[in-house]
Design a protein around this motif. Structure first.
Motif, PDB file in Angstrom:
ATOM      1  N   LEU A 199       0.857  -1.174   0.000  1.00  0.00           N
ATOM      2  CA  LEU A 199       0.000   0.000   0.000  1.00  0.00           C
ATOM      3  C   LEU A 199       0.893   1.223   0.000  1.00  0.00           C
ATOM      4  O   LEU A 199       1.714   1.414   0.901  1.00  0.00           O
ATOM      5  N   GLU A 200       0.783   2.000  -1.058  1.00  0.00           N
ATOM      6  CA  GLU A 200       1.564   3.229  -1.177  1.00  0.00           C
ATOM      7  C   GLU A 200       0.764   4.216  -2.008  1.00  0.00           C
ATOM      8  O   GLU A 200      -0.239   3.843  -2.628  1.00  0.00           O
ATOM      9  N   VAL A 201       1.189   5.459  -2.028  1.00  0.00           N
ATOM     10  CA  VAL A 201       0.482   6.461  -2.815  1.00  0.00           C
ATOM     11  C   VAL A 201       0.504   6.028  -4.281  1.00  0.00           C
ATOM     12  O   VAL A 201       1.552   5.769  -4.846  1.00  0.00           O
ATOM     13  N   GLY A 202      -0.686   5.869  -4.847  1.00  0.00           N
ATOM     14  CA  GLY A 202      -0.810   5.513  -6.256  1.00  0.00           C
ATOM     15  C   GLY A 202      -0.955   4.037  -6.558  1.00  0.00           C
ATOM     16  O   GLY A 202      -1.275   3.673  -7.683  1.00  0.00           O
ATOM     17  N   ALA A 203      -0.713   3.155  -5.575  1.00  0.00           N
ATOM     18  CA  ALA A 203      -0.772   1.719  -5.882  1.00  0.00           C
ATOM     19  C   ALA A 203      -1.053   0.883  -4.636  1.00  0.00           C
ATOM     20  O   ALA A 203      -0.648   1.236  -3.535  1.00  0.00           O
ATOM     21  N   THR A 204      -1.726  -0.226  -4.882  1.00  0.00           N
ATOM     22  CA  THR A 204      -1.973  -1.197  -3.822  1.00  0.00           C
ATOM     23  C   THR A 204      -1.952  -2.597  -4.416  1.00  0.00           C
ATOM     24  O   THR A 204      -2.191  -2.770  -5.610  1.00  0.00           O
ATOM     25  N   GLU A 205      -1.613  -3.559  -3.587  1.00  0.00           N
ATOM     26  CA  GLU A 205      -1.640  -4.959  -4.019  1.00  0.00           C
ATOM     27  C   GLU A 205      -2.239  -5.799  -2.912  1.00  0.00           C
ATOM     28  O   GLU A 205      -1.864  -5.670  -1.747  1.00  0.00           O
ATOM     29  N   ILE A 206      -3.170  -6.660  -3.316  1.00  0.00           N
ATOM     30  CA  ILE A 206      -3.867  -7.546  -2.386  1.00  0.00           C
ATOM     31  C   ILE A 206      -3.776  -8.970  -2.905  1.00  0.00           C
ATOM     32  O   ILE A 206      -3.869  -9.203  -4.113  1.00  0.00           O
ATOM     33  N   THR A 207      -3.597  -9.921  -2.000  1.00  0.00           N
ATOM     34  CA  THR A 207      -3.706 -11.336  -2.353  1.00  0.00           C
ATOM     35  C   THR A 207      -5.137 -11.763  -2.069  1.00  0.00           C
ATOM     36  O   THR A 207      -5.696 -11.440  -1.017  1.00  0.00           O
ATOM     37  N   LEU A 208      -5.742 -12.477  -3.026  1.00  0.00           N
ATOM     38  CA  LEU A 208      -7.102 -12.982  -2.881  1.00  0.00           C
ATOM     39  C   LEU A 208      -7.048 -14.496  -3.029  1.00  0.00           C
ATOM     40  O   LEU A 208      -6.624 -15.007  -4.057  1.00  0.00           O
ATOM     41  N   TRP A 209      -7.458 -15.204  -1.960  1.00  0.00           N
ATOM     42  CA  TRP A 209      -7.425 -16.659  -1.990  1.00  0.00           C
ATOM     43  C   TRP A 209      -8.684 -17.217  -2.633  1.00  0.00           C
ATOM     44  O   TRP A 209      -9.769 -16.665  -2.496  1.00  0.00           O
ATOM     45  N   ASP A 210      -8.537 -18.339  -3.288  1.00  0.00           N
ATOM     46  CA  ASP A 210      -9.645 -19.053  -3.908  1.00  0.00           C
ATOM     47  C   ASP A 210     -10.212 -20.003  -2.858  1.00  0.00           C
ATOM     48  O   ASP A 210      -9.686 -21.078  -2.620  1.00  0.00           O
ATOM     49  N   LYS A 211     -11.289 -19.566  -2.219  1.00  0.00           N
ATOM     50  CA  LYS A 211     -11.949 -20.372  -1.180  1.00  0.00           C
ATOM     51  C   LYS A 211     -13.326 -20.791  -1.670  1.00  0.00           C
ATOM     52  O   LYS A 211     -14.000 -20.037  -2.375  1.00  0.00           O
ATOM     53  N   ARG A 212     -13.759 -21.957  -1.290  1.00  0.00           N
ATOM     54  CA  ARG A 212     -15.054 -22.473  -1.736  1.00  0.00           C
ATOM     55  C   ARG A 212     -16.188 -21.510  -1.403  1.00  0.00           C
ATOM     56  O   ARG A 212     -17.138 -21.367  -2.170  1.00  0.00           O
ATOM     57  N   SER A 213     -16.083 -20.795  -0.299  1.00  0.00           N
ATOM     58  CA  SER A 213     -17.135 -19.858   0.095  1.00  0.00           C
ATOM     59  C   SER A 213     -17.290 -18.694  -0.891  1.00  0.00           C
ATOM     60  O   SER A 213     -18.286 -17.973  -0.850  1.00  0.00           O
ATOM     61  N   MET A 214     -16.334 -18.531  -1.795  1.00  0.00           N
ATOM     62  CA  MET A 214     -16.387 -17.461  -2.796  1.00  0.00           C
ATOM     63  C   MET A 214     -16.681 -18.006  -4.194  1.00  0.00           C
ATOM     64  O   MET A 214     -16.607 -17.274  -5.169  1.00  0.00           O
ATOM     65  N   HIS A 215     -16.997 -19.297  -4.295  1.00  0.00           N
ATOM     66  CA  HIS A 215     -17.217 -19.915  -5.605  1.00  0.00           C
ATOM     67  C   HIS A 215     -18.617 -19.656  -6.146  1.00  0.00           C
ATOM     68  O   HIS A 215     -19.573 -19.493  -5.401  1.00  0.00           O
ATOM     69  N   ASN A 216     -18.698 -19.703  -7.460  1.00  0.00           N
ATOM     70  CA  ASN A 216     -19.989 -19.690  -8.148  1.00  0.00           C
ATOM     71  C   ASN A 216     -20.394 -21.135  -8.443  1.00  0.00           C
ATOM     72  O   ASN A 216     -19.747 -22.074  -7.964  1.00  0.00           O
ATOM     73  N   HIS A 217     -21.405 -21.312  -9.271  1.00  0.00           N
ATOM     74  CA  HIS A 217     -21.924 -22.650  -9.561  1.00  0.00           C
ATOM     75  C   HIS A 217     -20.988 -23.503 -10.416  1.00  0.00           C
ATOM     76  O   HIS A 217     -21.164 -24.711 -10.501  1.00  0.00           O
ATOM     77  N   ILE A 218     -19.966 -22.896 -11.045  1.00  0.00           N
ATOM     78  CA  ILE A 218     -19.023 -23.685 -11.858  1.00  0.00           C
ATOM     79  C   ILE A 218     -17.669 -23.882 -11.164  1.00  0.00           C
ATOM     80  O   ILE A 218     -16.712 -24.347 -11.772  1.00  0.00           O
ATOM     81  N   GLY A 219     -17.608 -23.500  -9.888  1.00  0.00           N
ATOM     82  CA  GLY A 219     -16.405 -23.772  -9.106  1.00  0.00           C
ATOM     83  C   GLY A 219     -15.268 -22.784  -9.288  1.00  0.00           C
ATOM     84  O   GLY A 219     -14.130 -23.088  -8.944  1.00  0.00           O
ATOM     85  N   THR A 220     -15.563 -21.594  -9.806  1.00  0.00           N
ATOM     86  CA  THR A 220     -14.531 -20.568  -9.927  1.00  0.00           C
ATOM     87  C   THR A 220     -14.884 -19.409  -9.000  1.00  0.00           C
ATOM     88  O   THR A 220     -15.993 -19.341  -8.457  1.00  0.00           O
ATOM     89  N   VAL A 221     -13.933 -18.494  -8.804  1.00  0.00           N
ATOM     90  CA  VAL A 221     -14.174 -17.357  -7.917  1.00  0.00           C
ATOM     91  C   VAL A 221     -15.308 -16.517  -8.514  1.00  0.00           C
ATOM     92  O   VAL A 221     -15.282 -16.145  -9.685  1.00  0.00           O
ATOM     93  N   HIS A 222     -16.300 -16.251  -7.698  1.00  0.00           N
ATOM     94  CA  HIS A 222     -17.491 -15.532  -8.128  1.00  0.00           C
ATOM     95  C   HIS A 222     -17.144 -14.111  -8.571  1.00  0.00           C
ATOM     96  O   HIS A 222     -16.280 -13.454  -7.996  1.00  0.00           O
ATOM     97  N   ALA A 223     -17.842 -13.651  -9.602  1.00  0.00           N
ATOM     98  CA  ALA A 223     -17.618 -12.314 -10.152  1.00  0.00           C
ATOM     99  C   ALA A 223     -17.773 -11.226  -9.087  1.00  0.00           C
ATOM    100  O   ALA A 223     -16.991 -10.282  -9.030  1.00  0.00           O
ATOM    101  N   ILE A 224     -18.755 -11.375  -8.214  1.00  0.00           N
ATOM    102  CA  ILE A 224     -18.987 -10.344  -7.207  1.00  0.00           C
ATOM    103  C   ILE A 224     -17.896 -10.360  -6.137  1.00  0.00           C
ATOM    104  O   ILE A 224     -17.565  -9.316  -5.577  1.00  0.00           O
ATOM    105  N   ALA A 225     -17.296 -11.504  -5.868  1.00  0.00           N
ATOM    106  CA  ALA A 225     -16.148 -11.537  -4.957  1.00  0.00           C
ATOM    107  C   ALA A 225     -15.000 -10.720  -5.541  1.00  0.00           C
ATOM    108  O   ALA A 225     -14.305  -9.998  -4.825  1.00  0.00           O
ATOM    109  N   MET A 226     -14.816 -10.801  -6.862  1.00  0.00           N
ATOM    110  CA  MET A 226     -13.764  -9.999  -7.498  1.00  0.00           C
ATOM    111  C   MET A 226     -14.131  -8.519  -7.508  1.00  0.00           C
ATOM    112  O   MET A 226     -13.259  -7.661  -7.318  1.00  0.00           O
ATOM    113  N   CYS A 227     -15.419  -8.203  -7.672  1.00  0.00           N
ATOM    114  CA  CYS A 227     -15.854  -6.802  -7.565  1.00  0.00           C
ATOM    115  C   CYS A 227     -15.576  -6.268  -6.158  1.00  0.00           C
ATOM    116  O   CYS A 227     -15.119  -5.130  -5.989  1.00  0.00           O
TER     117      CYS A 227
END
Length: 156
Positions: free
Chosen positions: A42-70
């Motif tokens: 986290l710095e002025v102008g940029a940030t980086e976050i790690t996002l884990w692929d957890k089942r609680s964030m999956h959609n019906h096809i087993g990938t990370v849900h679009a709204i979790a990415m939003c």
């Protein structure tokens, strides 16, 4: 200096500090705790976050849900804006445009970038967010418009 900047500067280099910073942010805005994320940079102008692929964030096809990415994109944009704004500026999200480019699986990297924010000027500030997978392929992009304006003077 903003509370976010003070908190990040005091925690990020300590063991478990990045995890704790992310938890504190999620306590202030509880909806962000619905995704499994951790701030890495986290710095002025940029940030980086790690996002884990957890089942609680999956959609019906087993990938990370679009709204979790939003949600991750808004987290990156909001905190990077809060970190970057001068102390006399307030901000609020005004709009978000997203593109889902590829199914998202595995560990994801969320990177947000924003231009400099001026004091004393009301402006729409575009924050760009890209989410990439472990192979480096971009799976999602967003542009979030942050409305930044001077804080109103407090009545005496």
């Amino acid at each position: 200096m903003s509370a976010v900047k003070n908190l990040w500067n005091s925690l990020n280099s300590k063991p478990g500090g990045k995890w704790l910073f992310t938890r504190v942010i999620s306590m202030k805005a509880p909806y962000f705790s619905s995704i499994k994320a951790r701030f890495e940079k986290l710095e002025v102008g940029a940030t980086e976050i790690t996002l884990w692929d957890k089942r609680s964030m999956h959609n019906h096809i087993g990938t990370v849900h679009a709204i979790a990415m939003c949600n991750a994109a808004e987290l990156a944009a909001g905190i990077s804006t809060d970190y970057a704004v001068p102390s006399d500026v307030r901000w609020i999200p005004k709009g978000m445009t997203v593109k889902y480019l590829k199914p998202a699986k595995g560990l994801l990297k969320v990177v947000g970038t924003l231009p400099p924010i001026e004091s004393g000027v009301a402006a729409d500030v575009p924050v760009s967010v890209a989410i990439t997978d472990k192979a480096g392929d971009t799976v999602f992009t967003a542009e979030i418009i942050m409305y930044c304006s001077p804080k109103k003077a407090k009545a005496a």
